[in-house]
Design a protein around this motif. Structure first.
Motif, PDB file in Angstrom:
ATOM      1  N   SER A 222     -39.368 -22.767 131.454  1.00  0.00           N
ATOM      2  CA  SER A 222     -39.554 -24.052 130.788  1.00  0.00           C
ATOM      3  C   SER A 222     -39.174 -24.004 129.309  1.00  0.00           C
ATOM      4  N   SER A 223     -39.005 -22.800 128.757  1.00  0.00           N
ATOM      5  CA  SER A 223     -38.655 -22.642 127.348  1.00  0.00           C
ATOM      6  C   SER A 223     -37.171 -22.333 127.215  1.00  0.00           C
ATOM      7  N   LYS A 224     -36.438 -23.205 126.539  1.00  0.00           N
ATOM      8  CA  LYS A 224     -35.009 -22.994 126.361  1.00  0.00           C
ATOM      9  C   LYS A 224     -34.737 -21.737 125.544  1.00  0.00           C
ATOM     10  N   ILE A 225     -35.584 -21.479 124.555  1.00  0.00           N
ATOM     11  CA  ILE A 225     -35.400 -20.303 123.707  1.00  0.00           C
ATOM     12  C   ILE A 225     -35.568 -19.027 124.518  1.00  0.00           C
ATOM     13  N   LEU A 226     -36.650 -18.924 125.275  1.00  0.00           N
ATOM     14  CA  LEU A 226     -36.915 -17.713 126.051  1.00  0.00           C
ATOM     15  C   LEU A 226     -35.898 -17.549 127.175  1.00  0.00           C
ATOM     16  N   ARG A 227     -35.488 -18.675 127.781  1.00  0.00           N
ATOM     17  CA  ARG A 227     -34.507 -18.620 128.863  1.00  0.00           C
ATOM     18  C   ARG A 227     -33.148 -18.130 128.357  1.00  0.00           C
ATOM     19  N   THR A 228     -32.728 -18.627 127.208  1.00  0.00           N
ATOM     20  CA  THR A 228     -31.460 -18.195 126.616  1.00  0.00           C
ATOM     21  C   THR A 228     -31.539 -16.742 126.160  1.00  0.00           C
ATOM     22  N   LEU A 229     -32.687 -16.366 125.615  1.00  0.00           N
ATOM     23  CA  LEU A 229     -32.878 -14.985 125.188  1.00  0.00           C
ATOM     24  C   LEU A 229     -32.737 -14.036 126.369  1.00  0.00           C
ATOM     25  N   GLY A 230     -33.214 -14.443 127.534  1.00  0.00           N
ATOM     26  CA  GLY A 230     -33.082 -13.628 128.734  1.00  0.00           C
ATOM     27  C   GLY A 230     -31.633 -13.402 129.122  1.00  0.00           C
ATOM     28  N   GLY A 231     -30.797 -14.445 128.991  1.00  0.00           N
ATOM     29  CA  GLY A 231     -29.372 -14.280 129.278  1.00  0.00           C
ATOM     30  C   GLY A 231     -28.706 -13.297 128.343  1.00  0.00           C
ATOM     31  N   GLY A 232     -29.062 -13.354 127.068  1.00  0.00           N
ATOM     32  CA  GLY A 232     -28.528 -12.385 126.108  1.00  0.00           C
ATOM     33  C   GLY A 232     -28.988 -10.977 126.422  1.00  0.00           C
ATOM     34  N   PHE A 233     -30.229 -10.857 126.902  1.00  0.00           N
ATOM     35  CA  PHE A 233     -30.763  -9.554 127.292  1.00  0.00           C
ATOM     36  C   PHE A 233     -29.921  -8.912 128.385  1.00  0.00           C
ATOM     37  N   ILE A 234     -29.569  -9.704 129.384  1.00  0.00           N
ATOM     38  CA  ILE A 234     -28.816  -9.170 130.520  1.00  0.00           C
ATOM     39  C   ILE A 234     -27.462  -8.628 130.065  1.00  0.00           C
ATOM     40  N   ALA A 235     -26.751  -9.400 129.241  1.00  0.00           N
ATOM     41  CA  ALA A 235     -25.440  -8.964 128.763  1.00  0.00           C
ATOM     42  C   ALA A 235     -25.542  -7.689 127.928  1.00  0.00           C
ATOM     43  N   ALA A 236     -26.532  -7.636 127.044  1.00  0.00           N
ATOM     44  CA  ALA A 236     -26.709  -6.453 126.198  1.00  0.00           C
ATOM     45  C   ALA A 236     -27.098  -5.239 127.038  1.00  0.00           C
ATOM     46  N   GLY A 237     -27.942  -5.441 128.049  1.00  0.00           N
ATOM     47  CA  GLY A 237     -28.359  -4.338 128.909  1.00  0.00           C
ATOM     48  C   GLY A 237     -27.199  -3.736 129.679  1.00  0.00           C
ATOM     49  N   LEU A 238     -26.309  -4.590 130.184  1.00  0.00           N
ATOM     50  CA  LEU A 238     -25.137  -4.093 130.910  1.00  0.00           C
ATOM     51  C   LEU A 238     -24.267  -3.226 130.004  1.00  0.00           C
ATOM     52  N   GLY A 239     -24.118  -3.640 128.749  1.00  0.00           N
ATOM     53  CA  GLY A 239     -23.291  -2.872 127.830  1.00  0.00           C
ATOM     54  C   GLY A 239     -23.938  -1.560 127.418  1.00  0.00           C
ATOM     55  N   LEU A 240     -25.218  -1.615 127.057  1.00  0.00           N
ATOM     56  CA  LEU A 240     -25.890  -0.407 126.583  1.00  0.00           C
ATOM     57  C   LEU A 240     -26.019   0.636 127.684  1.00  0.00           C
TER      58      LEU A 240
END
Length: 416
Positions: A222-240
């Protein structure tokens, strides 16, 4: 800002909670770095430099985070946070006895168990610590507090590898594992000085665990901020995940240096993190946490790509400094965004949901990193990792227009 900054730092350091949590972190970092370096060198020796075996060390550390983070975050919201943290440290120390016993009976693979248990218990302890931070640190000091916290981590980027290498090379893996257990016990003692848990915090037994987990997912969605942050997390995790286990091979194969040069790379990284953390603290009021996060990820992505292409030792060392300089921006930005945009009663579950998005994606590429290294070499791996970080920045761009603070729409999670 310059006039208020010393007062803000002094207010934080005089806070009883901050004093106790920093002391606990001090001992935990000693144990963790001794573990990280000693286990790495030990497994590398026992397997004759097998890249797949080295990557399994990281899998043993991070895979449990993906599995237990949901559960740990949920119980962190239900249990008393101080008691949770103390017991996690005690149980971690006791698990070391089992590891030492197994090693004495000839089972060297037990070193993976030491990493496994501490990683599982950290999923209960870490969100409890974030919950206490939310309760005891004023909101306007949260970003400064995160800067102080990350600066302590940076200090151990300098001393941790040196201490870990010295203990392992001088006394062996058994002593290193013993130091780790003692460090957990000292951390538990430090946490005993935390303020007593409030009667209305934790011990919530009115709902089922499954219902609490579902409510946590609804809250994040329900939170746009937390939901978007999760998408950034996934991309960063794949790279790291691609390059996290490969640092030692970058040194020995790409740069042609002995394996003990790893400690000097980490030393430079730690110095840069201290400088970056101090500077991040100085302009924390001038830059929003989402911009701080995007800045750090952009710089790190370019550094990753350049490190993969470089064959020059000193140039790569300089890139390592730049990467470490930007890392506090990422860590401070993430933690501040979570704390500023999450209700106290959901801190554990939000951590338990967002962390697996990062760790889960990281474990996926981490498990493949050893095989990919043998198939396509280090250079394309570092380039791909950098591109994943840039993708994460692109995902975070919509957050630039949003104001910090708990979004009213997230209240739906409480009613459903």
């Amino acid at each position: 800002m310059t006039a208020n900054q010393p007062a803000s730092a002094f207010s934080l350091l005089s806070n009883r909670f901050v004093q106790a949590i920093l002391m606990s972190t001090l001992f935990l970092q000693i144990g963790i770095w001794v573990r990280n370096i000693a286990v790495l060198l030990y497994v590398k020796k026992m397997t004759n430099d097998d890249a797949f075996a080295v990557s399994l060390i990281s899998v043993a550390e991070f895979a449990p985070i993906f599995v237990f983070s949901f559960i740990g975050g949920t119980f962190a919201d239900r249990w008393r946070p101080k008691k949770t943290m103390v017991w996690c440290d005690i149980l971690s120390a006791l698990s070391i006895l089992a590891v030492l016993f197994a090693m004495e009976n000839g089972t060297w693979h037990a070193v993976f168990f030491a990493t496994l248990i501490s990683a599982i218990l950290s999923q209960f302890s870490q969100p409890a610590g974030m919950k206490l931070f939310k309760l005891h640190v004023p909101e306007h000091l949260v970003q400064t507090g995160m800067s102080l916290y990350q600066t302590l981590f940076a200090v151990f980027m300098i001393f941790g590898p040196v201490v870990g290498t010295f203990i392992y090379q001088s006394y062996g893996i058994e002593t290193a594992i013993g130091v780790m257990g003692a460090a957990f016990l000292l951390s538990a003692v430090s946490l005993a000085f935390l303020p007593r848990d409030r009667d209305d915090v934790g011990e919530q037994q009115n709902s089922r665990v499954v219902e609490d987990i579902k409510a946590g997912f609804r809250y994040v969605w329900s939170s746009k901020i937390l939901r978007t942050l999760g998408g950034g997390f996934i991309a960063a995790g794949l790279g790291l995940g691609l390059i996290q286990p490969m640092g030692i091979f970058l040194i020995t194969e790409r740069l042609g240096k002995p394996e003990d040069y790893l400690q000097w790379f980490l030393l430079v990284n730690g110095i840069a993190m201290i400088i970056g953390g101090v500077l991040a603290m100085s302009f924390s009021s001038k830059l929003s946490p989402q911009k701080l996060l995007a800045l750090g990820m952009t710089v790190d992505s370019l550094a990753m790509i350049a490190m993969g292409l470089s064959k020059d030792y000193w140039f790569t060392l300089g890139l390592q400094f730049i990467s470490g300089f930007a890392l506090p921006c990422i860590q401070i930005g993430i933690n501040t965004l979570i704390l500023q945009n999450t209700k106290e009663s959901f801190i554990g579950r939000v951590n338990g949901i967002l962390t697996p998005m990062f760790m889960g994606s990281m474990v996926v590429t981490m498990m493949l990193s050893g095989l990919m290294k043998n198939a396509i070499t280090l250079v394309p791996m570092y380039i791909i990792a950098g591109l994943f970080f840039l993708l994460g920045v692109a995902i975070l761009l919509p957050l630039f227009k949003l104001q910090s603070g708990i979004e009213p729409v997230a209240e739906k999670a409480l009613a459903e």
